[in-house]
Design an enzyme around this catalytic site. Structure first.
Site, PDB file in Angstrom:
ATOM      1  N   CYS A 179       0.774  -0.869  -0.052  1.00  0.00           N
ATOM      2  CA  CYS A 179       0.262   0.364  -0.139  1.00  0.00           C
ATOM      3  C   CYS A 179       1.042   1.574  -0.026  1.00  0.00           C
ATOM      4  CB  CYS A 179      -0.847  -0.105   1.271  1.00  0.00           C
ATOM      5  SG  CYS A 179      -2.103   1.421   1.182  1.00  0.00           S
ATOM      6  N   HIS A 234      -2.291  -4.376 -10.774  1.00  0.00           N
ATOM      7  CA  HIS A 234      -3.505  -3.502 -11.381  1.00  0.00           C
ATOM      8  C   HIS A 234      -3.584  -3.192 -13.091  1.00  0.00           C
ATOM      9  CE1 HIS A 234      -2.782  -0.631  -8.192  1.00  0.00           C
ATOM     10  NE2 HIS A 234      -1.933  -1.850  -7.472  1.00  0.00           N
ATOM     11  N   GLU A 271     -10.652   0.739  -6.519  1.00  0.00           N
ATOM     12  CA  GLU A 271      -9.118  -1.148  -5.755  1.00  0.00           C
ATOM     13  C   GLU A 271     -10.282  -2.264  -4.810  1.00  0.00           C
ATOM     14  OE1 GLU A 271      -7.034   0.140  -2.633  1.00  0.00           O
ATOM     15  OE2 GLU A 271      -6.656   2.416  -3.123  1.00  0.00           O
ATOM     16  N   CYS A 323      -4.801   6.319  -4.760  1.00  0.00           N
ATOM     17  CA  CYS A 323      -4.384   4.413  -4.761  1.00  0.00           C
ATOM     18  C   CYS A 323      -2.808   4.509  -5.092  1.00  0.00           C
ATOM     19  CB  CYS A 323      -4.296   3.288  -5.477  1.00  0.00           C
ATOM     20  SG  CYS A 323      -3.938   2.021  -5.645  1.00  0.00           S
ATOM     21  N   GLY A 366      -1.472   1.657  -7.048  1.00  0.00           N
ATOM     22  CA  GLY A 366      -2.650   2.103  -8.500  1.00  0.00           C
ATOM     23  C   GLY A 366      -1.535   3.789  -9.466  1.00  0.00           C
TER      24      GLY A 366
END
Ligand SMILES: N[C@H](CCC[C@H](N)C(=O)O)C(=O)O
Length: 284
Positions: A78, A168, A217, A226, A229
């Protein structure tokens, strides 16, 4: 029996908000259950998920991070939470170092804190190398899917698969097409080409090296930003020649700066991190 009360800190990075618990002080026996219950925006604290800050297994790391989405699924990495952890550790006095090695399920990420006075103004995260073929994350069944063409809801989407530890799929569209995240995000998250599901980005080039992205997400739905992302969007844009190796990614909740460095092939994510409030809640 008196329930065990857990002290938590709510933070966000570009609006991607998580509940942070220091597991050096508090044990969370069932983080999956806690993530689901506490993430509820109506019956819980409200967040995109739960982040546990802990002691690392590796001697090469200073601290560890585990991240659980709002549906209780655990993610490998993350980016926004990594920056928040850097701020948390420094401003709560758990470290005086401005370089922190953070152990994650996708390797040890180095955080460089940009401090102003006693406050962490922003953080740069070494997100390590992007990957375009990770076993079990993208398993196309046809040549078309291998070429990035996926069908969802009767519509064909051309995208680029990029793993930043977590998977992703980045779809470049126009300004109007960003809204497709609301209609097709969930369908694409659960596409059969993604055995472990996938985070979905709809992006378009606003101006030179400035990308606008909206994200669905895995396990949390539409979020304000994100970090991984944003990295995936910037890498896909550079790979396709849509942008250079350094770009800004403008998301609903804020802007992140990404550099895909040629010297080491690592992706560097820079952005802010904010405290929202401290609180306590009973273990579920
Ligand atoms: N919001 C996070 C990514 C969470 C990824 C998670 N949704 C998954 O991969 O399952 C970030 O800032 O990178």
């Amino acid at each position: 029996m008196t329930p065990t009360m857990i002290r938590f800190t709510k933070m966000h990075g570009a609006g991607n908000d998580y509940i942070y618990v220091n597991t050096l002080l508090y044990n969370i026996p069932s983080p999956v259950e806690a993530a689901i219950k506490w993430s509820s925006r109506h019956k819980g604290i409200g967040s995109d998920g739960l982040v546990l800050i802990g002691r690392p297994v590796s001697a090469d790391a200073d601290f560890s991070m585990r991240i659980f989405n709002a549906d209780g699924s655990e993610a490998m990495m993350c980016g926004n939470a990594s920056r928040c952890i850097g701020k948390y550790l420094y401003e709560k006095g758990m470290t005086s170092s401005r370089t922190i090695r953070l152990e994650t399920l996708s390797g040890i990420k180095t955080l460089n804190l940009h401090v102003c006075g006693q406050k962490v103004d922003s953080v740069t995260v070494d997100m390590l190398e992007p990957r375009f073929d990770v076993a079990g994350q993208f398993v196309p069944r046809t040549d078309a899917e291998a070429g990035g063409m996926l069908e969802a809801g009767g519509k064909l989407f051309k995208g680029t698969f990029v793993s930043m530890g977590n998977p992703h799929f980045v779809i470049f569209t126009d300004a109007e097409g960003l809204a497709d995240v609301e209609t097709y995000g969930r369908l694409l998250e659960h596409h059969e080409a993604f055995p472990a599901r996938c985070n979905i980005e709809f992006a378009h080039l606003v101006e030179k090296d400035t990308l606008r992205t909206r994200v669905w997400e895995r396990g949390s739905g539409i979020t304000m930003a994100c970090g991984t992302g944003a990295c995936a969007t910037a890498v896909a844009a550079a790979k396709l020649g849509v942008a250079g190796c350094s770009s800004k990614v403008v998301m609903d909740g804020g802007t992140l700066e990404i550099e895909w460095r040629e010297t080491d092939n690592h992706v560097y994510l820079t952005g802010g991190a904010e405290f929202v409030f401290d609180g306590e809640i009973p273990l579920p």
